[in-house]
Motif scaffolding. Structure first.
Motif, PDB file in Angstrom:
ATOM      1  N   PRO A   1      52.947  22.298  23.389  1.00 39.12           N
ATOM      2  CA  PRO A   1      54.427  21.929  23.605  1.00 39.12           C
ATOM      3  C   PRO A   1      54.960  21.122  22.358  1.00 39.12           C
ATOM      4  N   LEU A   2      54.175  20.230  21.887  1.00 40.77           N
ATOM      5  CA  LEU A   2      54.428  19.302  20.543  1.00 40.77           C
ATOM      6  C   LEU A   2      54.935  20.179  19.386  1.00 40.77           C
TER       7      LEU A   2
ATOM      8  N   THR B   1      54.241  12.150  19.221  1.00 39.12           N
ATOM      9  CA  THR B   1      53.105  12.536  20.419  1.00 39.12           C
ATOM     10  C   THR B   1      53.524  11.684  21.732  1.00 39.12           C
ATOM     11  N   SER B   2      52.851  12.124  22.664  1.00 36.52           N
ATOM     12  CA  SER B   2      53.231  11.518  24.060  1.00 36.52           C
ATOM     13  C   SER B   2      51.959  10.222  24.040  1.00 36.52           C
TER      14      SER B   2
ATOM     15  N   ARG C   1      57.993  12.371  23.261  1.00 37.20           N
ATOM     16  CA  ARG C   1      58.833  11.048  22.711  1.00 37.20           C
ATOM     17  C   ARG C   1      59.523  11.260  21.752  1.00 37.20           C
ATOM     18  N   LEU C   2      60.682  10.954  21.608  1.00 37.02           N
ATOM     19  CA  LEU C   2      61.645  10.902  20.495  1.00 37.02           C
ATOM     20  C   LEU C   2      61.623   9.866  19.494  1.00 37.02           C
TER      21      LEU C   2
ATOM     22  N   GLY D   1      61.308   7.547  24.734  1.00 36.19           N
ATOM     23  CA  GLY D   1      61.768   7.252  23.099  1.00 36.19           C
ATOM     24  C   GLY D   1      60.478   6.313  22.587  1.00 36.19           C
ATOM     25  N   PRO D   2      60.652   5.527  21.633  1.00 38.82           N
ATOM     26  CA  PRO D   2      59.615   4.709  20.876  1.00 38.82           C
ATOM     27  C   PRO D   2      59.310   3.374  21.671  1.00 38.82           C
ATOM     28  N   GLY D   3      60.331   3.110  22.679  1.00 36.31           N
ATOM     29  CA  GLY D   3      60.033   1.768  23.305  1.00 36.31           C
ATOM     30  C   GLY D   3      59.282   1.977  24.384  1.00 36.31           C
ATOM     31  N   LYS D   4      59.210   0.752  25.136  1.00 33.52           N
ATOM     32  CA  LYS D   4      58.232   0.557  26.430  1.00 33.52           C
ATOM     33  C   LYS D   4      58.775   1.391  27.671  1.00 33.52           C
TER      34      LYS D   4
END
Length: 211
Positions: free
Chosen positions: A97-98, A133-134, A144-145, A180-183
């Protein structure tokens, strides 16, 4: 002594006004006789038809090599999302998928070539966007974007979701799971008919909270 006729003050102006009024009445009568009805109410005839074809002639369809596959990528055209086939290496279109997500992102964020631009196609997906990567606790098939999905423009997010939704490896329970890159936890996004017809609408694509 012979009297001299002197026109009353303002007579020429009155005669000109009467003549002008008569001309207006005659024009109105002619218009009525021709079946034309005048109106002071503005008439909304609707939007002018678009001249943008949003379709590539068969001779302009991008050719692909034998070791590539045609993958549908959604671009913006005439304020809608329209799919265009792009060549993607066969090894990147399926299993991982990635890898598939990165290959499709690369295609959807590229500036359309000249033949697509002539047909009215454009893209809103920023060049700097990346797929990461997730995380271990992410739901299956999470992507994850490098930016929060909600921080993208409505059109860019709609393009990306609908492009990913065409690939079975990137869909979980009918939705594309993006984070996204956040939490913030990832969310599931749906590509609906409304998403395609109104990608600029901030309410699309529909987002689903994941358990």
């Amino acid at each position: 002594m012979t009297g001299v006729f002197r026109p009353l003050p303002g007579a020429p102006r009155r005669r000109a006004a009467v003549a002008a009024l008569g001309a207006v009445l005659v024009a109105g009568a002619l218009a009525s006789g021709c079946g034309i009805r005048t109106t002071s109410v503005p008439v909304d005839a609707g939007a002018a038809p678009s001249r943008v074809p949003c379709k590539l002639p068969s001779a302009d369809v991008t050719t692909r090599s034998p070791d590539s596959v045609a993958a549908p990528v959604y671009l913006v055209c005439a304020s809608q999302l329209v799919p265009v086939d792009r060549p993607v290496p066969a090894g990147r279109a399926g299993a991982d998928p990635l890898v598939a997500a990165r290959a499709l992102l690369d295609q959807v964020q590229q500036a359309p070539p000249e033949n697509e631009r002539r047909a009215g196609f454009s893209t809103a997906v920023p060049v700097g966007l990346r797929v990461e990567t997730s995380r271990p606790d992410d739901p299956a098939a999470t992507l994850r974007l490098s930016s929060q999905p909600e921080d993208l423009s409505a059109e860019a997010l709609a393009q990306l979701v609908c492009t990913y939704a065409e690939n079975d490896a990137l869909v979980t329970a009918g939705s594309v799971v993006l984070g996204g890159p956040g939490k913030y936890p990832p969310r599931g996004y749906l590509c609906t008919s409304q998403t395609k017809s109104r990608p600029q609408d901030a309410t699309t694509p529909d987002a689903l909270e994941l358990d």
